[in-house]
Design a protein around this motif. Structure first.
Motif, PDB file in Angstrom:
ATOM      1  N   ALA A  47       0.840  -1.205   0.000  1.00 20.53           N
ATOM      2  CA  ALA A  47       0.000   0.000   0.000  1.00 20.53           C
ATOM      3  C   ALA A  47       0.875   1.255   0.000  1.00 20.53           C
ATOM      4  N   LYS A  48       1.926   1.236   0.812  1.00 17.75           N
ATOM      5  CA  LYS A  48       2.818   2.402   0.897  1.00 17.75           C
ATOM      6  C   LYS A  48       3.558   2.653  -0.414  1.00 17.75           C
ATOM      7  N   GLU A  49       3.965   1.578  -1.085  1.00 21.59           N
ATOM      8  CA  GLU A  49       4.672   1.761  -2.363  1.00 21.59           C
ATOM      9  C   GLU A  49       3.734   2.302  -3.433  1.00 21.59           C
ATOM     10  N   TRP A  50       2.488   1.836  -3.375  1.00 15.53           N
ATOM     11  CA  TRP A  50       1.484   2.317  -4.334  1.00 15.53           C
ATOM     12  C   TRP A  50       1.303   3.836  -4.143  1.00 15.53           C
ATOM     13  N   ARG A  51       1.184   4.226  -2.886  1.00 18.25           N
ATOM     14  CA  ARG A  51       1.022   5.643  -2.563  1.00 18.25           C
ATOM     15  C   ARG A  51       2.270   6.446  -2.961  1.00 18.25           C
ATOM     16  N   LYS A  52       3.422   5.875  -2.728  1.00 20.55           N
ATOM     17  CA  LYS A  52       4.675   6.567  -3.024  1.00 20.55           C
ATOM     18  C   LYS A  52       4.797   6.836  -4.534  1.00 20.55           C
ATOM     19  N   GLY A  53       4.416   5.838  -5.324  1.00 23.39           N
ATOM     20  CA  GLY A  53       4.460   6.002  -6.782  1.00 23.39           C
ATOM     21  C   GLY A  53       3.576   7.155  -7.220  1.00 23.39           C
ATOM     22  N   TYR A  54       2.435   7.276  -6.559  1.00 26.51           N
ATOM     23  CA  TYR A  54       1.491   8.353  -6.856  1.00 26.51           C
ATOM     24  C   TYR A  54       2.092   9.714  -6.497  1.00 26.51           C
ATOM     25  N   MET A  55       2.738   9.785  -5.326  1.00 24.58           N
ATOM     26  CA  MET A  55       3.358  11.041  -4.899  1.00 24.58           C
ATOM     27  C   MET A  55       4.414  11.482  -5.905  1.00 24.58           C
ATOM     28  N   ILE A  56       5.245  10.529  -6.335  1.00 25.03           N
ATOM     29  CA  ILE A  56       6.328  10.861  -7.272  1.00 25.03           C
ATOM     30  C   ILE A  56       5.749  11.374  -8.593  1.00 25.03           C
ATOM     31  N   THR A  57       4.709  10.694  -9.086  1.00 25.82           N
ATOM     32  CA  THR A  57       4.128  11.092 -10.373  1.00 25.82           C
ATOM     33  C   THR A  57       3.471  12.464 -10.293  1.00 25.82           C
ATOM     34  N   THR A  58       2.672  12.715  -9.228  1.00 29.75           N
ATOM     35  CA  THR A  58       1.995  14.016  -9.152  1.00 29.75           C
ATOM     36  C   THR A  58       3.002  15.150  -8.993  1.00 29.75           C
ATOM     37  N   ARG A  59       4.059  14.914  -8.245  1.00 33.85           N
ATOM     38  CA  ARG A  59       5.061  15.977  -8.079  1.00 33.85           C
ATOM     39  C   ARG A  59       5.765  16.268  -9.400  1.00 33.85           C
ATOM     40  N   SER A  60       6.002  15.211 -10.163  1.00 37.14           N
ATOM     41  CA  SER A  60       6.636  15.398 -11.464  1.00 37.14           C
ATOM     42  C   SER A  60       5.729  16.191 -12.402  1.00 37.14           C
ATOM     43  N   VAL A  61       4.423  15.853 -12.414  1.00 37.32           N
ATOM     44  CA  VAL A  61       3.477  16.575 -13.278  1.00 37.32           C
ATOM     45  C   VAL A  61       3.360  18.039 -12.824  1.00 37.32           C
ATOM     46  N   ALA A  62       3.323  18.254 -11.492  1.00 36.25           N
ATOM     47  CA  ALA A  62       3.209  19.616 -10.960  1.00 36.25           C
ATOM     48  C   ALA A  62       4.410  20.462 -11.356  1.00 36.25           C
ATOM     49  N   ALA A  63       5.560  19.810 -11.501  1.00 37.67           N
ATOM     50  CA  ALA A  63       6.776  20.537 -11.862  1.00 37.67           C
ATOM     51  C   ALA A  63       6.904  20.694 -13.374  1.00 37.67           C
ATOM     52  N   VAL A  71      -6.179  10.868 -11.677  1.00 40.57           N
ATOM     53  CA  VAL A  71      -5.614  10.071 -10.597  1.00 40.57           C
ATOM     54  C   VAL A  71      -5.947   8.583 -10.737  1.00 40.57           C
ATOM     55  N   ASP A  72      -7.132   8.263 -11.279  1.00 42.63           N
ATOM     56  CA  ASP A  72      -7.461   6.854 -11.490  1.00 42.63           C
ATOM     57  C   ASP A  72      -6.477   6.210 -12.461  1.00 42.63           C
ATOM     58  N   VAL A  73      -6.207   6.913 -13.544  1.00 41.50           N
ATOM     59  CA  VAL A  73      -5.265   6.397 -14.549  1.00 41.50           C
ATOM     60  C   VAL A  73      -3.888   6.220 -13.912  1.00 41.50           C
ATOM     61  N   MET A  74      -3.504   7.218 -13.110  1.00 38.85           N
ATOM     62  CA  MET A  74      -2.220   7.180 -12.415  1.00 38.85           C
ATOM     63  C   MET A  74      -2.129   5.979 -11.475  1.00 38.85           C
ATOM     64  N   HIS A  75      -3.175   5.799 -10.655  1.00 34.89           N
ATOM     65  CA  HIS A  75      -3.167   4.666  -9.722  1.00 34.89           C
ATOM     66  C   HIS A  75      -3.093   3.336 -10.474  1.00 34.89           C
ATOM     67  N   ARG A  76      -3.749   3.249 -11.609  1.00 35.59           N
ATOM     68  CA  ARG A  76      -3.712   2.006 -12.375  1.00 35.59           C
ATOM     69  C   ARG A  76      -2.330   1.759 -12.964  1.00 35.59           C
ATOM     70  N   GLU A  77      -1.720   2.807 -13.528  1.00 40.13           N
ATOM     71  CA  GLU A  77      -0.388   2.650 -14.128  1.00 40.13           C
ATOM     72  C   GLU A  77       0.631   2.223 -13.079  1.00 40.13           C
ATOM     73  N   ILE A  78       0.530   2.816 -11.895  1.00 43.60           N
ATOM     74  CA  ILE A  78       1.491   2.486 -10.831  1.00 43.60           C
ATOM     75  C   ILE A  78       1.260   1.049 -10.343  1.00 43.60           C
ATOM     76  N   LEU A  79      -0.010   0.675 -10.204  1.00 43.22           N
ATOM     77  CA  LEU A  79      -0.327  -0.706  -9.808  1.00 43.22           C
ATOM     78  C   LEU A  79       0.266  -1.692 -10.819  1.00 43.22           C
ATOM     79  N   ASP A  80       0.017  -1.445 -12.098  1.00 40.48           N
ATOM     80  CA  ASP A  80       0.527  -2.335 -13.143  1.00 40.48           C
ATOM     81  C   ASP A  80       2.059  -2.438 -13.090  1.00 40.48           C
TER      82      ASP A  80
END
Lengths: 253, 253
Positions: A47-63, A71-80
């Motif tokens: 669960a923590k790694e799934w969340r971490k992947g999301y944090m990294i991706t959103t920060r990258s997009v924000a930058a 976010v649904d697409v993001m969560h799916r890509e990270i899960l896969d």
């Protein structure tokens, strides 16, 4: 001699959602365990790694980086991606397509902290309460229905055109603009010091909420108010505590 | 033989607000009368002209024309213009700056129709209920608190980048996008035929609500359902009636 409260004049609160309002770690771990099919791995770590992947991706997009805006697409890509890693080979094939889709929607079904609903209802009587989350609108609306979160307004990164917390004005100042309030009449409420630091850089007031599973890595649990030598305006342990101290913090003491 | 209900699969309702949810004509006329300073003019006619100016401006902006993007600014500009007209010379100087500012905020304090609050609470239990209004977010949030409107999501023209009803995809399809729903799983609810016609052109389902003071000029009071030879999906007289007929309209009959 009278002195102004640290949240003097504040008319609206913007809430970070994941971790601050809802206990994602507990909820996601529980959903994963319920769908474990008897496989015994460290589901909390997953669960923590799934969340971490999301944090990294959103920060990258924000930058300004590449990445999906939903976010649904993001969560799916990270899960896969996680499921292809050797580390998680024990679960690489345990879920079919429908089960993976449903698992992504677990992020719509997160539960609040014990004080969340009561605290939000009390705060809603005093001022305008809004989300300011990187989650998409649908996810936040589903979550609000499920966890009884009586938002006045749902602001999301997707709606405002970017993600927080890096120093991106579209989110913090975008919300203030739509509320027709100057930044110093808006307070950001978060269990993450970096979110508050970014909000403060645009002139918003800041409320730090201590949550047991958040800000642990960054060792921010010692976050202090300005009065105590730190750099946030208010520190509380719950939304119900915030509802109690708010009237004093908003007016002349 | 079974046949599908006209709102089959609908998961979210988008509500027009002015006229459909709140009775602007009654509320604004009442506020003007309370601030009349004893001047006896046709305050209802003044309220209608104020509203008409707003309709003309938002339609012009939606069609790509020049104009302010904030409804408060728009209401103020129209008020100032009306007060320079010979027709309204009796009231050209009765209000000072603070009183004019307060009068513009009367649009934040509109009251619902008698069925509005009860109907929205009942509908909220069945699906996602959202505004889709040209009002700004703050105005809609203030109005919701004041009139007890339990929105799941506030969508506004300003938030989505344009105004309705002309055939502008940013509003109707923008809302559907943020709800992650295809247009045919979203229904527009309005007391204005033209709003529904525009929504239908993008594939949304349509619910016409008869309101005594709306759609009178355009003689749309005879709006009929497709089943009756018209072109909207459902016609009701109140939100409470909609809450009652909705379960059948959403499922196979």
């Amino acid at each position: 001699m009278s002195s102004a409260g640290p949240l003097e004049g504040v008319e609206a609160l913007l809430f970070d959602v994941f971790g601050t309002v809802v206990n994602w770690e507990h909820s996601i771990t529980r959903e994963l365990q319920a769908k474990s099919k008897g496989v015994d791995i460290d589901w909390n770590a997953f669960a923590k790694e799934w969340r971490k992947g999301y944090m990294i991706t959103t920060r990258s997009v924000a930058a300004g980086g590449e990445g999906p805006s939903n976010v649904d697409v993001m969560h799916r890509e990270i899960l896969d991606r996680l499921l292809t890693e050797t580390k998680w080979s024990a679960i690489s094939n345990i879920w079919n397509e429908d089960e993976k889709k449903d698992l992504v929607l677990a992020w719509h079904r997160l539960s609040g902290w014990p004080d969340t609903t009561e605290g939000l209802y009390a705060l809603k009587k005093q001022l305008i309460i809004c989300t300011l989350s990187n989650g998409n609108v649908r996810l936040l609306a589903d979550m609000a229905k499920n966890a009884d979160l009586p938002w006045d307004v749902i602001f999301s990164g997707e709606l405002l055109g970017s993600y927080k917390p890096p120093r991106n004005p579209k989110t913090y100042l975008g919300a203030a603009y739509h509320l027709t309030l100057p930044p110093n009449k808006v307070a950001m409420v978060a269990a993450h010091y970096l979110d508050l630091k970014a909000a403060a850089s645009f002139g918003l007031k800041t409320v730090y909420v201590r949550r047991p599973t958040e800000d642990t890595v960054e060792e921010r649990t010692g976050t202090k108010t300005k009065k105590e030598g730190g750099d946030v305006d208010v520190v509380v342990d719950s939304f119900t505590e915030l509802a109690e101290v708010l009237p004093k913090a908003r007016s002349l003491a």
